[in-house]
Design a protein around this motif. Structure first.
Motif, mmCIF file in Angstrom:
data_model
loop_
_atom_site.group_PDB
_atom_site.id
_atom_site.type_symbol
_atom_site.label_atom_id
_atom_site.label_comp_id
_atom_site.label_asym_id
_atom_site.label_seq_id
_atom_site.Cartn_x
_atom_site.Cartn_y
_atom_site.Cartn_z
ATOM 1 N N ILE A 95 0.838 -1.194 0.000
ATOM 2 C CA ILE A 95 0.000 0.000 0.000
ATOM 3 C C ILE A 95 0.880 1.254 0.000
ATOM 4 O O ILE A 95 1.825 1.354 0.774
ATOM 5 N N THR A 97 0.931 5.324 0.708
ATOM 6 C CA THR A 97 0.170 6.304 1.478
ATOM 7 C C THR A 97 1.019 7.530 1.772
ATOM 8 O O THR A 97 2.247 7.483 1.666
ATOM 9 N N LEU A 106 -4.444 5.842 9.903
ATOM 10 C CA LEU A 106 -4.514 4.666 9.037
ATOM 11 C C LEU A 106 -4.331 3.347 9.792
ATOM 12 O O LEU A 106 -5.126 2.408 9.626
ATOM 13 N N CYS A 143 -3.637 2.396 -2.905
ATOM 14 C CA CYS A 143 -3.012 3.610 -2.386
ATOM 15 C C CYS A 143 -4.040 4.548 -1.786
ATOM 16 O O CYS A 143 -5.226 4.528 -2.139
ATOM 17 N N VAL A 144 -3.563 5.389 -0.868
ATOM 18 C CA VAL A 144 -4.310 6.528 -0.343
ATOM 19 C C VAL A 144 -3.776 7.753 -1.079
ATOM 20 O O VAL A 144 -2.565 8.006 -1.088
ATOM 21 N N ILE A 159 -12.739 8.373 1.054
ATOM 22 C CA ILE A 159 -12.704 7.757 2.384
ATOM 23 C C ILE A 159 -12.660 8.772 3.517
ATOM 24 O O ILE A 159 -12.692 8.395 4.691
ATOM 25 N N TRP A 269 -9.292 6.221 -1.819
ATOM 26 C CA TRP A 269 -8.673 4.889 -1.798
ATOM 27 C C TRP A 269 -8.777 4.310 -3.199
ATOM 28 O O TRP A 269 -9.870 4.145 -3.738
ATOM 29 N N HIS A 271 -7.626 1.149 -5.866
ATOM 30 C CA HIS A 271 -7.148 -0.238 -5.942
ATOM 31 C C HIS A 271 -7.544 -0.815 -7.293
ATOM 32 O O HIS A 271 -8.458 -0.318 -7.960
ATOM 33 N N THR A 283 -10.385 -2.771 1.895
ATOM 34 C CA THR A 283 -11.173 -1.761 1.198
ATOM 35 C C THR A 283 -12.484 -1.483 1.925
ATOM 36 O O THR A 283 -12.874 -0.321 2.120
ATOM 37 N N LEU A 286 -11.897 0.546 5.160
ATOM 38 C CA LEU A 286 -11.594 1.955 4.897
ATOM 39 C C LEU A 286 -12.838 2.724 4.451
ATOM 40 O O LEU A 286 -13.070 3.856 4.874
ATOM 41 N N LYS A 287 -13.648 2.104 3.613
ATOM 42 C CA LYS A 287 -14.841 2.781 3.101
ATOM 43 C C LYS A 287 -15.891 3.002 4.185
ATOM 44 O O LYS A 287 -16.657 3.963 4.132
#
Length: 295
Positions: A95, A97, A106, A143-144, A159, A269, A271, A283, A286-287
């Protein structure tokens, strides 16, 4: 054709920056690493590594490094999806970020998901405006980022928003901002900036005060925790996420110099659409959770 032993030697040197550490990783001698790298350079007809301390890839070497890292990630993903786990029974995800997210919200958001599902994460840190390029290059699984638009083959979801406050110590404010925050005071007061890529700070100053980075004194502090410490000890002013600043506000170490100068940083976010069950679990967390934590 790239011979695997030669490629492994190059990859080890490029990633460790040192022939001795590369030799330890590969369990061979440093001279063997040198010979394998020289053979690869001869076969490709290009210098791949600049022999400095630390060693650095040349431009051609950087291209090869990205190719090998991407190939390694694809192979790892294929094997993990095929078997359901790594050799150690933990599933690895990669990931990208920004440093502030990693230093604040995070990991607390992801902790339970990682523990319960036996997932290990290899983080790569870059500016929030650049992390999606690592996904585009195939170097990470997700990735963020501040980029809202999804790339081809990827999905993107909002997010949450990080709220940055313009802060300094009371003594610093009395010395540099006693007549308010304006073009002249910004031109004279020392700023704290994360690193040369920190466009959030430099772009804001450029847009609102008409000053480029060469026109005001500044420190580069490329560490989230070091950055906070530097502001708290009065070295300069800067923008801190509320997540980091709130305790300093409470105890009076820092004050918000001007609420009008807050910066809101929306995060997304990204992916690949085709993702593993484990990454899908990340995912979903985070959502559903990140936005409430950031608020």
């Amino acid at each position: 054709m790239l011979q695997s032993k030669h490629s492994e030697a190059f990859l080890a040197v490029a990633e460790t920056g040192n022939f001795e550490q590369a030799a330890q990783r590969l369990n061979i001698t440093a001279s063997a690493v040198t010979l394998r790298l020289q053979s690869l350079e001869k076969s490709l007809g290009h210098l791949l590594i600049v022999r400095e301390r630390p060693c650095k890839p040349t431009q051609v070497g950087q291209s090869l490094l990205h190719y090998l890292q991407h190939s390694k990630l694809l192979e790892q993903n294929f094997l993990q999806n095929l078997t359901g786990q790594t050799a150690s029974a933990f599933y690895q995800v990669n990931i990208a970020t920004n440093a502030d997210s990693l230093a604040t919200w995070l990991l607390p958001v992801l902790k339970s998901c990682l523990v319960e599902n036996q997932i290990v994460v290899h983080f790569q840190v870059d500016d929030q405006s650049q992390t999606h390029h690592l996904l585009e290059a195939g170097l990470v699984n997700a990735c963020v980022t501040t980029e809202a638009q999804a790339m081809k083959g990827c999905s993107a979801a909002y997010i949450g928003t990080m709220h940055y406050h313009f802060v300094a110590t009371p003594a610093f404010c009395q010395q540099w901002f006693k007549n308010g925050v304006n073009r002249e005071s910004i031109r004279l007061a020392p700023a704290l900036i994360f690193n040369p890529k920190d466009g959030m700070h430099t772009d804001y100053i450029q847009k609102n005060f008409g000053l480029n980075i060469a026109q005001y004194p500044h420190h580069f502090i490329p560490s989230s925790h070091g950055f906070v410490d530097a502001i708290a000890m009065g070295l300069g002013y800067g923008w801190l996420p509320y997540y980091q600043a709130k305790d300093f506000f409470t105890n009076g170490t820092l004050i918000e110099v001007s609420p009008a100068l807050q910066i809101d940083l929306p995060l997304y976010w990204h992916h690949w659409k085709q993702q593993s069950k484990q990454l899908d679990q990340i995912t979903q967390v985070l959502k559903t959770t990140a936005q409430s934590v950031l608020q």
